[in-house]
Write a protein that holds these residues in place. Structure first.
Motif, mmCIF file in Angstrom:
data_model
loop_
_atom_site.group_PDB
_atom_site.id
_atom_site.type_symbol
_atom_site.label_atom_id
_atom_site.label_comp_id
_atom_site.label_asym_id
_atom_site.label_seq_id
_atom_site.Cartn_x
_atom_site.Cartn_y
_atom_site.Cartn_z
ATOM 1 N N GLY A 113 -14.275 -32.534 -8.970
ATOM 2 C CA GLY A 113 -13.617 -33.448 -8.052
ATOM 3 C C GLY A 113 -12.373 -32.846 -7.422
ATOM 4 O O GLY A 113 -12.127 -33.014 -6.219
ATOM 5 N N MET A 114 -11.606 -32.119 -8.219
ATOM 6 C CA MET A 114 -10.385 -31.518 -7.684
ATOM 7 C C MET A 114 -10.714 -30.399 -6.695
ATOM 8 O O MET A 114 -10.034 -30.237 -5.676
ATOM 9 C CB MET A 114 -9.534 -30.989 -8.830
ATOM 10 C CG MET A 114 -8.068 -30.774 -8.461
ATOM 11 S SD MET A 114 -7.053 -30.453 -9.907
ATOM 12 C CE MET A 114 -5.460 -30.185 -9.107
ATOM 13 N N ASP A 115 -11.770 -29.616 -6.983
ATOM 14 C CA ASP A 115 -12.208 -28.579 -6.048
ATOM 15 C C ASP A 115 -12.508 -29.166 -4.670
ATOM 16 O O ASP A 115 -12.273 -28.534 -3.642
ATOM 17 C CB ASP A 115 -13.463 -27.880 -6.579
ATOM 18 C CG ASP A 115 -13.170 -26.896 -7.697
ATOM 19 O OD1 ASP A 115 -11.986 -26.535 -7.868
ATOM 20 O OD2 ASP A 115 -14.114 -26.483 -8.395
ATOM 21 N N GLU A 116 -13.034 -30.388 -4.671
ATOM 22 C CA GLU A 116 -13.466 -31.004 -3.420
ATOM 23 C C GLU A 116 -12.294 -31.539 -2.586
ATOM 24 O O GLU A 116 -12.372 -31.539 -1.353
ATOM 25 C CB GLU A 116 -14.445 -32.145 -3.711
ATOM 26 C CG GLU A 116 -15.783 -31.702 -4.265
ATOM 27 C CD GLU A 116 -16.716 -32.880 -4.490
ATOM 28 O OE1 GLU A 116 -16.737 -33.789 -3.643
ATOM 29 O OE2 GLU A 116 -17.415 -32.913 -5.521
ATOM 30 N N THR A 117 -11.219 -32.003 -3.224
ATOM 31 C CA THR A 117 -10.258 -32.815 -2.468
ATOM 32 C C THR A 117 -8.874 -32.225 -2.269
ATOM 33 O O THR A 117 -8.088 -32.787 -1.499
ATOM 34 C CB THR A 117 -10.085 -34.196 -3.138
ATOM 35 O OG1 THR A 117 -9.695 -34.024 -4.510
ATOM 36 C CG2 THR A 117 -11.379 -34.986 -3.080
ATOM 37 N N VAL A 118 -8.530 -31.109 -2.913
ATOM 38 C CA VAL A 118 -7.194 -30.562 -2.652
ATOM 39 C C VAL A 118 -7.053 -30.134 -1.190
ATOM 40 O O VAL A 118 -5.942 -30.102 -0.638
ATOM 41 C CB VAL A 118 -6.874 -29.372 -3.581
ATOM 42 C CG1 VAL A 118 -6.587 -29.836 -4.991
ATOM 43 C CG2 VAL A 118 -7.996 -28.335 -3.568
ATOM 44 N N ILE B 195 -15.073 -20.004 -13.888
ATOM 45 C CA ILE B 195 -14.415 -18.751 -13.485
ATOM 46 C C ILE B 195 -14.453 -18.620 -11.970
ATOM 47 O O ILE B 195 -13.454 -18.272 -11.322
ATOM 48 C CB ILE B 195 -15.093 -17.542 -14.158
ATOM 49 C CG1 ILE B 195 -14.705 -17.462 -15.633
ATOM 50 C CG2 ILE B 195 -14.726 -16.247 -13.447
ATOM 51 C CD1 ILE B 195 -13.262 -17.052 -15.890
ATOM 52 N N PHE B 196 -15.633 -18.888 -11.372
ATOM 53 C CA PHE B 196 -15.756 -18.869 -9.914
ATOM 54 C C PHE B 196 -14.746 -19.833 -9.286
ATOM 55 O O PHE B 196 -14.066 -19.499 -8.305
ATOM 56 C CB PHE B 196 -17.172 -19.261 -9.494
ATOM 57 C CG PHE B 196 -18.106 -18.105 -9.326
ATOM 58 C CD1 PHE B 196 -17.918 -17.173 -8.315
ATOM 59 C CD2 PHE B 196 -19.197 -17.944 -10.166
ATOM 60 C CE1 PHE B 196 -18.782 -16.106 -8.153
ATOM 61 C CE2 PHE B 196 -20.071 -16.879 -10.020
ATOM 62 C CZ PHE B 196 -19.867 -15.950 -9.011
ATOM 63 N N ARG C 143 -13.606 -20.340 0.547
ATOM 64 C CA ARG C 143 -14.179 -21.653 0.233
ATOM 65 C C ARG C 143 -15.705 -21.586 0.111
ATOM 66 O O ARG C 143 -16.298 -22.332 -0.668
ATOM 67 C CB ARG C 143 -13.755 -22.675 1.291
ATOM 68 C CG ARG C 143 -12.291 -23.063 1.163
ATOM 69 C CD ARG C 143 -11.888 -24.166 2.119
ATOM 70 N NE ARG C 143 -12.683 -25.371 1.986
ATOM 71 C CZ ARG C 143 -12.578 -26.248 0.989
ATOM 72 N NH1 ARG C 143 -11.701 -26.046 0.014
ATOM 73 N NH2 ARG C 143 -13.332 -27.330 0.970
ATOM 74 N N PHE C 144 -16.343 -20.734 0.866
ATOM 75 C CA PHE C 144 -17.789 -20.545 0.704
ATOM 76 C C PHE C 144 -18.096 -20.047 -0.712
ATOM 77 O O PHE C 144 -19.031 -20.520 -1.365
ATOM 78 C CB PHE C 144 -18.312 -19.555 1.743
ATOM 79 C CG PHE C 144 -19.805 -19.402 1.741
ATOM 80 C CD1 PHE C 144 -20.599 -20.236 2.522
ATOM 81 C CD2 PHE C 144 -20.420 -18.428 0.967
ATOM 82 C CE1 PHE C 144 -21.988 -20.105 2.522
ATOM 83 C CE2 PHE C 144 -21.809 -18.289 0.959
ATOM 84 C CZ PHE C 144 -22.589 -19.134 1.743
ATOM 85 N N ALA C 145 -17.293 -19.094 -1.196
ATOM 86 C CA ALA C 145 -17.480 -18.583 -2.555
ATOM 87 C C ALA C 145 -17.271 -19.676 -3.600
ATOM 88 O O ALA C 145 -17.850 -19.623 -4.694
ATOM 89 C CB ALA C 145 -16.533 -17.411 -2.809
ATOM 90 N N LEU C 146 -16.433 -20.667 -3.286
ATOM 91 C CA LEU C 146 -16.218 -21.788 -4.209
ATOM 92 C C LEU C 146 -17.523 -22.529 -4.498
ATOM 93 O O LEU C 146 -17.700 -23.100 -5.576
ATOM 94 C CB LEU C 146 -15.188 -22.754 -3.616
ATOM 95 C CG LEU C 146 -14.804 -23.990 -4.421
ATOM 96 C CD1 LEU C 146 -14.194 -23.609 -5.764
ATOM 97 C CD2 LEU C 146 -13.823 -24.857 -3.628
ATOM 98 N N GLY C 147 -18.469 -22.499 -3.555
ATOM 99 C CA GLY C 147 -19.754 -23.156 -3.751
ATOM 100 C C GLY C 147 -20.550 -22.586 -4.906
ATOM 101 O O GLY C 147 -21.378 -23.283 -5.503
#
Length: 646
Positions: A143-148, A211-212, A233-237
């Motif tokens: 959830g935090m990855d999505e909204t910061v 880790i990613f 951000r693409f790598a965050l996927g």
């Protein structure tokens, strides 16, 4: 009155109900008794195997089960004499766990442990609570990855020169940067779930994906161009995609039966908590001033802050036991038993749950029918109906417009101000605070969904909340017609109210239902493929929604853009009414019955519910509800001879 059906669905129970029931509904109280059909040899094989998955131990005597348990423990060299005894009793318990009182050989202490398990289901060993904490924190990472990015984009768009909403290219770039992780999830990330789990196990996959997440969140804080931010951000996927599929599976495979559903459901609740925490981080770092040589320190800290919960997960994930089912899929039965023992109070509980897993795996391994499983999703009518219903709820989870609010709420609230006011620090703080309020509501109202989803029902929840979500979207959009002369706070207040109401209705309905529904609708032998498709669908349309919103808002204005998603909520309501069967409280055999009713008939049944509702709840007439399925006890053993029943 029976008839053969050349298009008989596999695994399922029926075809069209008898027509005379429809013609004389008042005489029979609309109780529809389905027909029995034979089907092809391949279909009968699938039905028999799928029925076996419903309870693979049904029909055995206690003595037969005791011998099976002993043979399993000895053959796989599990433990000592005490452990062999545990499997002898565990195999008997696995047949019907709730009937433990009738199982011979249990000691007084073991009986007390089993009673306590059913009477106090949340009383678990500390290791189980550690697993619950791991799954909850992993969901919060998601959830935090999505909204910061929600608050950060207020600032980095100006720094990167993509802030002009009147320039179409800027809108598309802004949307592309925001949606980059979900493009990766749909195209690559979700499809890495199977190999990652195969190579690294459940814990290893959670570790690698976190880790990613940690590295890419840190990376986002050091970018200096929009395309560099897009790459990060693409790598965050690669972190979001496999994690979203693995954590619920890990929870399901480690939890005892009494709390399995509630624990899997908490993925959505703690993801909502992470979403709220992302907004809190945006507000916390909002006024951090730039330091020497660093421009945009506030938004860099916002994006980088999401790494901390991911680092915490990485630090303790390997203190949790690996999934026993994953060990068993590798034939590591002794390690699976050790893992299960650490998750249960008593060895008989561990042996019971492990032996039941073993029998399910053996039944699944027997399903070598020679056809591609992805084709089975389409070619087999029972599977196709489950896929249609699953894809509808997964698609509508995005196109109800929820992630417009999750990703762009701060900008939406800023749009409610005049051009001058939106540039002021005070109003930017108000916008971020309003976003935090939306996140808090989204989380708080996800909590009762753990109860309502199994009491009110999946279909009823969606049919009740979608009209209210549509009204909330209309209200939010129409709030932008409030004249600026009345004050910026009035428009901001109404806009916030509309989004908050939407969050309330979403969190108890379309928020928790899609993943739960998709996980239970498919037969076990194609469930992993169905879930991969469902997960990829939700991330694909998440990407579509995130990339198109800036351009949509500019082209349609806020009033039209919100009305667009309100219209989709109305359209989704009709799809759910006609094509989504209820799955609440159904066993695997009963779900075969549910999804064996033809699509055309279920659509007609859904439409007939509208006049029934009007007559009963508006006109207050004493009309009886139409019962779509009727249990036919005479068909209890028909699966063994190749029959279908509804």
């Amino acid at each position: 009155m029976q008839a053969k059906d050349p298009h008989s669905p596999f695994g399922g129970l029926a075809t069209e109900p008898r027509t005379e029931n429809f013609e004389h509904a008042t005489d029979r109280k609309n109780e529809f008794v389905p027909q029995r059909v034979f089907g092809t040899a391949a279909e009968r094989a699938r039905r028999n195997l799928n029925a076996k998955l419903a309870n693979p131990l049904a029909g055995y005597s206690h003595e037969e089960l005791r011998r099976q348990g002993i043979n399993f423990a000895i053959t796989n060299q599990i433990g000592d004499e005490d452990d062999i005894r545990a499997f002898a009793i565990g195999a008997m318990l696995a047949q019907a766990p709730e009937k433990f009182e009738s199982v011979p050989g249990l000691t007084a202490q073991e009986l007390e442990v089993l009673r306590h398990e059913f009477e106090h289901r949340w009383s678990q060993p500390w290791t189980m609570y550690l697993v619950i904490g791991l799954c909850s924190l992993s969901a919060a990472v998601q959830g935090m990855d999505e909204t910061v990015v929600n608050g950060a984009q207020i600032f980095y768009k100006h720094q990167f020169g993509i802030e002009n909403e009147l320039i179409s290219r800027h809108n598309w770039i802004s949307g592309l940067v925001n949606s980059a992780p979900y493009l990766c999830c749909a195209l690559i990330g979700c499809w890495l779930t199977v190999p990652f789990n195969s190579w690294f196990g459940r814990r290893g996959t959670i570790f690698i994906t976190c880790i990613f997440s940690a590295i890419t969140c840190l990376w986002q804080g050091f970018v200096n161009t929009w395309w560099h931010l897009f790459i990060a951000r693409f790598a965050l996927g690669f972190g979001i995609g496999p994690k979203s599929a693995t954590v619920p599976v890990y929870a399901a495979e480690t939890a005892p039966p009494a709390i399995r559903g509630a624990l899997v459901m908490q993925w959505q609740m703690w993801t909502a908590f992470g979403i709220m925490f992302g907004y809190a981080a945006d507000l916390a770092f909002f006024q951090v001033p730039d330091s020497s040589g660093i421009t945009g320190l506030n938004w860099r800290l916002m994006l980088g802050s999401a790494m901390f919960p991911a680092v915490i997960v990485c630090c303790f994930v390997f203190t949790c036991p690996e999934s026993p089912r994953w060990y068993m899929s590798r034939k590591l039965y002794d390690r699976a038993y050790q893992s299960m023992c650490s998750l249960r109070f008593n060895k008989v509980q561990a042996a019971r749950d492990m032996y039941y897993m073993y029998t399910l795996l053996e039944a699944e391994n027997a399903m070598k029918l020679g056809q591609n499983k992805l084709l089975e999703l389409i070619n087999v009518p029972r599977n196709r109906r489950a896929m249609i219903a699953s894809e509808i709820v997964m698609f509508m989870q995005q196109f109800c417009g929820v992630n417009v609010l999750a990703y762009y709420s701060s900008e939406i609230f800023l749009q409610s101000a005049s051009e001058h006011a939106k540039l002021t620090t005070s109003f930017q703080r108000k916008a971020l605070t309003a976003s935090l309020g939306w996140g808090l509501i989204n989380w708080l109202f996800a909590i009762p969904a753990v109860y309502t989803i199994d009491t009110f029902g999946r279909r009823n929840l969606l049919l009740s909340t979608f009209p209210l979500m549509a009204l909330s979207m209309f209200f939010t959009g129409f709030s932008f017609w409030i004249p600026e002369a009345t004050g910026n706070n009035a428009r901001l207040g109404c806009t916030a109210l509309g989004t908050y109401l939407f969050g309330v209705f979403y969190s108890v309905g379309e928020g928790p239902v899609p993943f739960t529904y998709s996980a239970e609708a498919y037969p076990l032998y194609v469930r992993s493929y169905g879930m991969a498709l469902a997960t990829a669908t939700t991330w694909l349309f998440n990407f579509v929604l995130a990339i198109t919103w800036p351009s949509l808002r500019t082209a349609f204005k806020p009033q039209g853009a919100f009305s667009w998603y309100a219209g989709w909520c109305i359209f989704g309501w009709w799809l759910i009414l006609m094509f989504m069967p209820e799955t609440k409280g159904k066993t695997l055999e009963e779900l075969d019955q549910v999804f064996s009713v033809s699509t055309r008939f279920h659509a007609k049944y859904g439409l007939r519910q509208i006049p029934y509702f009007f007559k009963r709840y508006v006109l207050r007439q004493p009309v009886q509800p139409e019962i779509l399925y009727e249990r036919d006890d005479s068909s209890a053993n028909l699966a063994d001879v190749g029959f279908n029943t509804v």
